[in-house]
Write an enzyme that holds these catalytic residues in place. Structure first.
Site, short mmCIF file in Angstrom:
data_model
loop_
_atom_site.label_atom_id
_atom_site.label_comp_id
_atom_site.label_asym_id
_atom_site.label_seq_id
_atom_site.Cartn_x
_atom_site.Cartn_y
_atom_site.Cartn_z
N ASN A 74 0.87 -1.17 0.00
CA ASN A 74 0.00 0.00 0.00
C ASN A 74 0.91 1.23 0.00
O ASN A 74 1.46 1.61 1.03
CB ASN A 74 -0.88 -0.05 1.26
CG ASN A 74 -1.89 1.09 1.29
OD1 ASN A 74 -1.80 2.05 0.53
ND2 ASN A 74 -2.85 0.98 2.19
N ARG A 89 -2.50 -1.66 -3.59
CA ARG A 89 -3.69 -0.82 -3.43
C ARG A 89 -3.53 0.41 -4.32
O ARG A 89 -2.51 1.11 -4.26
CB ARG A 89 -3.82 -0.37 -1.98
CG ARG A 89 -4.94 0.61 -1.82
CD ARG A 89 -5.08 1.09 -0.41
NE ARG A 89 -6.18 2.03 -0.34
CZ ARG A 89 -6.11 3.22 0.24
NH1 ARG A 89 -5.00 3.62 0.81
NH2 ARG A 89 -7.16 4.00 0.25
N HIS A 121 -13.08 3.54 -0.71
CA HIS A 121 -13.15 2.54 0.37
C HIS A 121 -13.79 1.24 -0.11
O HIS A 121 -14.29 0.44 0.70
CB HIS A 121 -14.03 3.03 1.56
CG HIS A 121 -13.39 4.07 2.42
ND1 HIS A 121 -14.14 5.00 3.11
CD2 HIS A 121 -12.11 4.33 2.73
CE1 HIS A 121 -13.34 5.80 3.81
NE2 HIS A 121 -12.10 5.41 3.58
N ARG A 160 -12.13 16.27 6.97
CA ARG A 160 -12.85 16.70 5.76
C ARG A 160 -14.31 17.03 6.06
O ARG A 160 -14.94 16.38 6.89
CB ARG A 160 -12.84 15.58 4.71
CG ARG A 160 -11.47 15.32 4.14
CD ARG A 160 -11.49 14.12 3.21
NE ARG A 160 -10.49 13.16 3.63
CZ ARG A 160 -10.50 11.87 3.30
NH1 ARG A 160 -11.45 11.36 2.54
NH2 ARG A 160 -9.55 11.07 3.72
N GLU A 191 -8.51 -4.45 5.04
CA GLU A 191 -8.32 -4.15 3.61
C GLU A 191 -7.17 -4.96 3.03
O GLU A 191 -7.23 -5.38 1.88
CB GLU A 191 -8.11 -2.64 3.43
CG GLU A 191 -9.39 -1.88 3.72
CD GLU A 191 -9.22 -0.37 3.76
OE1 GLU A 191 -8.91 0.14 4.86
OE2 GLU A 191 -9.40 0.28 2.73
#
Ligand code: ADP
Length: 414
Positions: free
Chosen positions: A8, A102, A191, A252, A396
């Site tokens: 990743n 990823r 996601h 955010r 993940e």
């Protein structure tokens, strides 16, 4: 084929995990960071495992750290290989059969995990236009890994791919069609790896075929998104053209009226970078209460801190709105799952998120909700709840490894 290396990569770091896919057992994991700075840091952990028949590992995990200049990802990979050679596990015994990467943005082109060749690299590069903070780092990682492991398949696993099943009415913005087409503006969703993994775990937990289950998954981490999943297919998700849209996040905004941006440009002299900074880094929980760790916010709210209370109220209010909207889009649901840092750990957020769904027969068992075992799937709804509510730990890396193995095996069979 049984060992997969998952990578990743970010712009100045990459994480990795070596997984024996036979039992989905992590053999080692690590982090190479501060790439490009004067001194880089590499951390490598060899995971201890019980010998067959033993109840617990007889040795502890061993973590090694090394500091030295790591000017680029290629050097970073060399450092990682040295760590494996010096501390194990040995690649003679556990050589990766495939490497999974990823990649945040796969645009409208990639709808599943894809074997990387030069053309795929080029597409990921082209998609950097849509994900300037993410795709370039992933590409560097892929190039370095392909050089380091030249003889195995490399598979790109995209955060957007799972959402490519959304119908046009869900992914289309009501923008001028020509402008949207020219600039590839549509909802992509992110996601996806986590939403896919969690929805499969949830269906398995219910003991039902995925194809028959309607579900809503709340991924509440630092970034946060919710997805409506019908029979294993994403049909609606809260992140859009970028990961900024939707739920309130750590830093955010999630949804805001876009005219706010015009207003700040016109009346306060904000330029593009100012707006980017405001929306992505200085808003959300940090903007509302000066901190993005939900643990701190919950503690402060309990001690009567009004900014923390408002931040949690806004956070939960948005989740409730999405829960209602997605239940309407799906025409009801069989299961609602919570995952990621906040979703797996913050009992208060979970119970408040669903506290007004009693009219639909959603009943949270407060004792269950308050005593969820760490790292395990747990039902937090009462046995008579019409919709099952679960906490499902996400993973993940394991999902990337599964998809990598699947893509590589499929290619070999061709
Ligand atoms: P990322 O999106 O970075 O992968 P994570 O899924 O790890 O994020 O979630 C990180 C967030 O989870 C933290 O910012 C924190 O707010 C929250 N979190 C972690 N542990 C707890 C806890 N015990 N209680 C409440 N929130 C928690």
């Amino acid at each position: 084929m049984s060992v997969v290396l998952v990578v990743n990569s970010g712009s100045s770091s990459f994480k990795y995990r070596l997984i024996d896919m036979f039992a989905e057992r992590v053999l080692a994991h690590g982090l190479v960071e501060r790439i490009g700075e004067k001194v880089g840091v590499a951390t490598h952990t060899v995971v201890a495992h019980a010998e067959a028949g033993e109840p617990a590992p007889t040795v502890a995990d061993v973590t090694q750290q090394l500091t030295r200049a790591i000017p680029d990802h290629t050097t970073g990979f060399a450092v990682m290989l040295e760590a494996f050679a010096a501390h194990g596990p040995s690649f003679d015994e556990h050589r990766p059969d495939a490497v999974g990467h990823r990649v945040v943005h796969g645009g409208a082109r990639f709808f599943r995990a894809t074997i990387v060749d030069d053309a795929v690299e080029e597409s990921i590069d082209d998609l950097s236009l849509l994900a300037p903070l993410h795709n370039p780092g992933a590409l560097e990682g892929i190039r370095a890994a392909r050089a380091a492991f030249a003889d195995v398949d490399h598979v790109a696993v995209f955060d957007t791919a799972f959402h490519q099943t959304m119908p046009p009415e869900a992914y289309t913005y009501a923008l001028d069609r020509e402008v949207a087409r020219r600039h590839r503006i549509r909802r992509y969703g992110f996601h996806g790896t986590s939403h896919k993994y969690v929805s499969e775990q949830a269906a398995a937990h219910l003991g039902r075929p995925l194809e028959t289950v309607r579900q809503i998954v709340f991924h509440l981490g630092n970034g946060a998104s919710v997805t409506a999943i019908d029979g294993g297919r994403s049909v609606e998700t809260s992140m859009g053209f970028t990961p900024l849209e939707g739920l309130v996040m750590g830093t955010r905004t999630g949804d805001v009226d876009p005219a706010i941006l015009l207003h700040l440009q016109r009346t306060a002299g904000y330029d593009t970078d100012d707006l980017d900074d405001l929306l992505n880094r200085r808003s959300g929980l940090v903007g509302l209460a000066g901190a993005n760790d939900m643990r701190d916010l919950v503690a402060r709210a309990e001690a009567d801190d009004q900014a923390a209370q408002l931040a949690i109220d806004v956070y939960v209010h948005r989740i409730r709105a999405y829960a209602g909207a997605y239940l309407a889009q799906l025409g009801g649901a069989d299961v609602i799952s919570f995952t990621a840092g906040v979703g797996e750990n913050a009992a208060l957020i979970r119970e408040r998120a669903l506290d007004r769904l009693g009219f639909l027969g959603v009943r949270i068992d407060h004792d269950r909700n308050r005593s969820v075992p760490r790292g395990e799937i747990a039902q937090i709804s009462s046995d008579d709840s019409d919709i099952v509510v679960l906490v499902v730990p996400t993973d993940e890396e394991v999902e990337i490894a599964r998809q990598t193995l699947h893509a590589a095996t499929f290619r070999r069979a061709e």
